[in-house]
Design an enzyme around this catalytic site. Structure first.
Site, PDB file in Angstrom:
ATOM      1  N   ASP A 118       0.828  -1.209   0.000  1.00 32.37           N
ATOM      2  CA  ASP A 118       0.000   0.000   0.000  1.00 32.37           C
ATOM      3  C   ASP A 118       0.865   1.262   0.000  1.00 32.37           C
ATOM      4  O   ASP A 118       2.106   1.175   0.016  1.00 32.37           O
ATOM      5  CB  ASP A 118      -0.933  -0.058   1.230  1.00 32.37           C
ATOM      6  CG  ASP A 118      -2.311   0.518   0.945  1.00 32.37           C
ATOM      7  OD1 ASP A 118      -2.453   1.319   0.009  1.00 32.37           O
ATOM      8  OD2 ASP A 118      -3.254   0.160   1.687  1.00 32.37           O
ATOM      9  N   GLU A 151      -1.149   2.056  -5.126  1.00 31.18           N
ATOM     10  CA  GLU A 151      -0.778   3.464  -5.018  1.00 31.18           C
ATOM     11  C   GLU A 151      -1.932   4.344  -5.472  1.00 31.18           C
ATOM     12  O   GLU A 151      -1.793   5.568  -5.515  1.00 31.18           O
ATOM     13  CB  GLU A 151       0.533   3.613  -5.789  1.00 31.18           C
ATOM     14  CG  GLU A 151       1.118   4.945  -5.993  1.00 31.18           C
ATOM     15  CD  GLU A 151       0.503   5.652  -7.169  1.00 31.18           C
ATOM     16  OE1 GLU A 151       0.811   6.829  -7.349  1.00 31.18           O
ATOM     17  OE2 GLU A 151      -0.309   5.047  -7.902  1.00 31.18           O
ATOM     18  N   TRP A 152      -3.071   3.711  -5.820  1.00 35.67           N
ATOM     19  CA  TRP A 152      -4.354   4.372  -6.123  1.00 35.67           C
ATOM     20  C   TRP A 152      -4.357   5.196  -7.419  1.00 35.67           C
ATOM     21  O   TRP A 152      -5.249   6.012  -7.650  1.00 35.67           O
ATOM     22  CB  TRP A 152      -4.820   5.251  -4.949  1.00 35.67           C
ATOM     23  CG  TRP A 152      -4.569   4.643  -3.610  1.00 35.67           C
ATOM     24  CD1 TRP A 152      -4.975   3.410  -3.198  1.00 35.67           C
ATOM     25  CD2 TRP A 152      -3.827   5.203  -2.514  1.00 35.67           C
ATOM     26  NE1 TRP A 152      -4.543   3.169  -1.925  1.00 35.67           N
ATOM     27  CE2 TRP A 152      -3.844   4.251  -1.473  1.00 35.67           C
ATOM     28  CE3 TRP A 152      -3.176   6.417  -2.308  1.00 35.67           C
ATOM     29  CZ2 TRP A 152      -3.222   4.471  -0.243  1.00 35.67           C
ATOM     30  CZ3 TRP A 152      -2.558   6.643  -1.087  1.00 35.67           C
ATOM     31  CH2 TRP A 152      -2.578   5.687  -0.081  1.00 35.67           C
ATOM     32  N   GLY A 153      -3.321   5.039  -8.233  1.00 31.16           N
ATOM     33  CA  GLY A 153      -3.330   5.717  -9.529  1.00 31.16           C
ATOM     34  C   GLY A 153      -2.732   7.103  -9.534  1.00 31.16           C
ATOM     35  O   GLY A 153      -2.595   7.721 -10.599  1.00 31.16           O
ATOM     36  N   ASP A 174     -10.152   3.675  -3.350  1.00 30.03           N
ATOM     37  CA  ASP A 174     -10.844   2.452  -2.944  1.00 30.03           C
ATOM     38  C   ASP A 174     -12.259   2.333  -3.503  1.00 30.03           C
ATOM     39  O   ASP A 174     -12.995   3.314  -3.599  1.00 30.03           O
ATOM     40  CB  ASP A 174     -10.930   2.394  -1.414  1.00 30.03           C
ATOM     41  CG  ASP A 174      -9.575   2.109  -0.786  1.00 30.03           C
ATOM     42  OD1 ASP A 174      -8.560   2.124  -1.505  1.00 30.03           O
ATOM     43  OD2 ASP A 174      -9.552   1.869   0.431  1.00 30.03           O
TER      44      ASP A 174
HETATM   45  C1  GLA Z   1      -6.024   1.301   1.517  1.00 26.55           C
HETATM   46  C2  GLA Z   1      -6.167   0.341   0.338  1.00 26.55           C
HETATM   47  C3  GLA Z   1      -7.276  -0.647   0.637  1.00 26.55           C
HETATM   48  C4  GLA Z   1      -6.981  -1.409   1.921  1.00 26.55           C
HETATM   49  C5  GLA Z   1      -6.763  -0.446   3.069  1.00 26.55           C
HETATM   50  C6  GLA Z   1      -6.250  -1.135   4.309  1.00 26.55           C
HETATM   51  O1  GLA Z   1      -7.152   2.096   1.657  1.00 26.55           O
HETATM   52  O2  GLA Z   1      -6.410   1.049  -0.846  1.00 26.55           O
HETATM   53  O3  GLA Z   1      -7.433  -1.553  -0.453  1.00 26.55           O
HETATM   54  O4  GLA Z   1      -5.845  -2.216   1.725  1.00 26.55           O
HETATM   55  O5  GLA Z   1      -5.811   0.572   2.719  1.00 26.55           O
HETATM   56  O6  GLA Z   1      -6.013  -0.246   5.364  1.00 26.55           O
END
Ligand code: GLA
Length: 364
Positions: A118, A151-153, A174
């Protein structure tokens, strides 16, 4: 393909729960349908010992992580864990920063097959360098470990994910268990994504995906209760068309048969897992009506007629939008009715329920 604890259980993970979920993956037929990984997300870890070794929660994992991995392996499944490139995970547990090689050796000793890494608490770190570093550490451990970057993009990981040895990379923030768009989190920060919000963020990314290196539009919410079965069918179909990692996130121990049927639909899974490894794309749009298409190894196409709106609508997939000439006659199979619909020339049309899909293969 696999299962991950986060979407349903959050921090409420334990050895007993994970083992029972591995059992359920087998009993439900999901293992036979292709699901392999059992991945423990955040909160399995509590501290580091005096030597800096990561310590699993002794109350929740009394027999330690290797025992969990051994159990998962004894069922013919694979074992995944979670950490973070920064000093702490997103839930505030110890992260991997400065312990990459030490952690990789530990994971290998536990028999870990998959690491989700993450991006919380990374301050001034550079994403590409940080993920290259954990990849090098995993490789140095001598065990083949899949690297799922999360890394969410933000830093466009599709541009460098493959180069640093990432096997899949999250393209968005997410997912949440709902159909629609983006919403602020309860603390006011931006944003969680419904299925459609995530889908829209995949447009333009298809060319970056291929065998061994995939765009990851986040894990499945199928069966978690926030959407209708029609919406879950759409969610699953679209993720398969995107050649996305299919990581279920529901409680597999008490699934309704309808949810089990969605997650184990072999026709749809075959589209996701097609060996050509092409990600599908949106090929046509008119307001709430869209057509998405994915080329398959045998020259045929998978296509989705998607109705984002709230009224039933007839939607047409034109052969030209699938990359076929108008005069071509092709066999159409409905992947949810599991039915061959016969031969069509030039186009295929069907009424599509609100928030629903019709998913077909078109085979010349
Ligand atoms: C981030 C990630 C999620 C999950 C949470 C856990 O938000 O994007 O997919 O793994 O952390 O805390």
């Amino acid at each position: 393909m696999g299962w991950n604890s986060w979407n349903k259980f959050g921090c409420n993970v334990s050895e007993d729960m994970i083992k029972s979920m591995a059992d359920a993956l087998v009993k439900s037929g999901m293992k036979d349908a292709g699901y392999q990984y059992v991945n423990i997300d955040d909160c399995w870890q509590v501290s580091r010992d005096a030597s800096g070794n990561i310590v699993a929660d002794p109350q929740r994992f009394p027999h330690g992580m290797k025992a969990v991995g051994d159990y998962i392996h004894s069922l013919g499944l694979k074992f995944g864990v979670y950490s973070d490139a920064g000093s702490k995970t997103c839930a505030g547990r110890p992260g991997g920063l400065g312990h990459e090689y030490q952690d990789a050796i530990q994971y290998a000793a536990w028999g870990v097959d998959y690491l989700k890494y993450d991006w919380c608490n990374t301050t001034t770190q550079e994403a590409k360098a940080s993920y290259a570093n954990i990849r090098a550490a995993l490789d140095a451990s001598g065990r083949g470990i899949v690297l799922s970057t999360c890394e969410w993009g933000t830093a466009k990981p599709w541009l460098w994910g493959q180069q640093v040895g990432g096997n899949l990379w999250r393209t968005t923030g997410d997912i949440q268990d709902r159909w629609g768009g983006q919403m602020k989190w309860p603390d006011g920060s931006c944003c969680s994504n419904g299925v459609l919000a995530i889908l829209d963020q995949q447009v333009g990314l298809a060319s970056y995906a291929g065998p061994g290196h995939w765009n990851d539009p986040d894990m499945l919410e199928v069966g978690n209760g926030g959407m209708t079965d029609v919406e879950y069918r759409s969610h699953f179909s679209l993720w398969a068309l995107l050649a996305a990692p299919l990581i279920a996130g529901n409680d597999l121990r008490d699934m309704r048969p309808d949810i089990q049927d969605i997650l184990t639909n072999r026709d749809v899974i075959a589209v996701d897992q097609d060996s050509l490894g092409r990600e599908g794309e949106r090929v046509w749009k008119d307001g709430d009506a869209e057509v998405w298409a994915k080329p398959l190894k045998d020259g045929s196409r998978a296509a989705i007629l998607l109705n984002r709106g709230s009224a039933e609508r007839e939607i047409t997939a034109n052969w030209q939008d699938l990359g076929y000439p108008d005069h071509l006659s092709a066999a159409v199979r409905d992947l949810w009715q599991h039915k061959d619909l016969g031969k069509f020339t030039g186009k295929f049309s069907a009424p599509v329920a609100p928030h629903g899909v019709v998913m077909v293969t078109v085979r010349p």
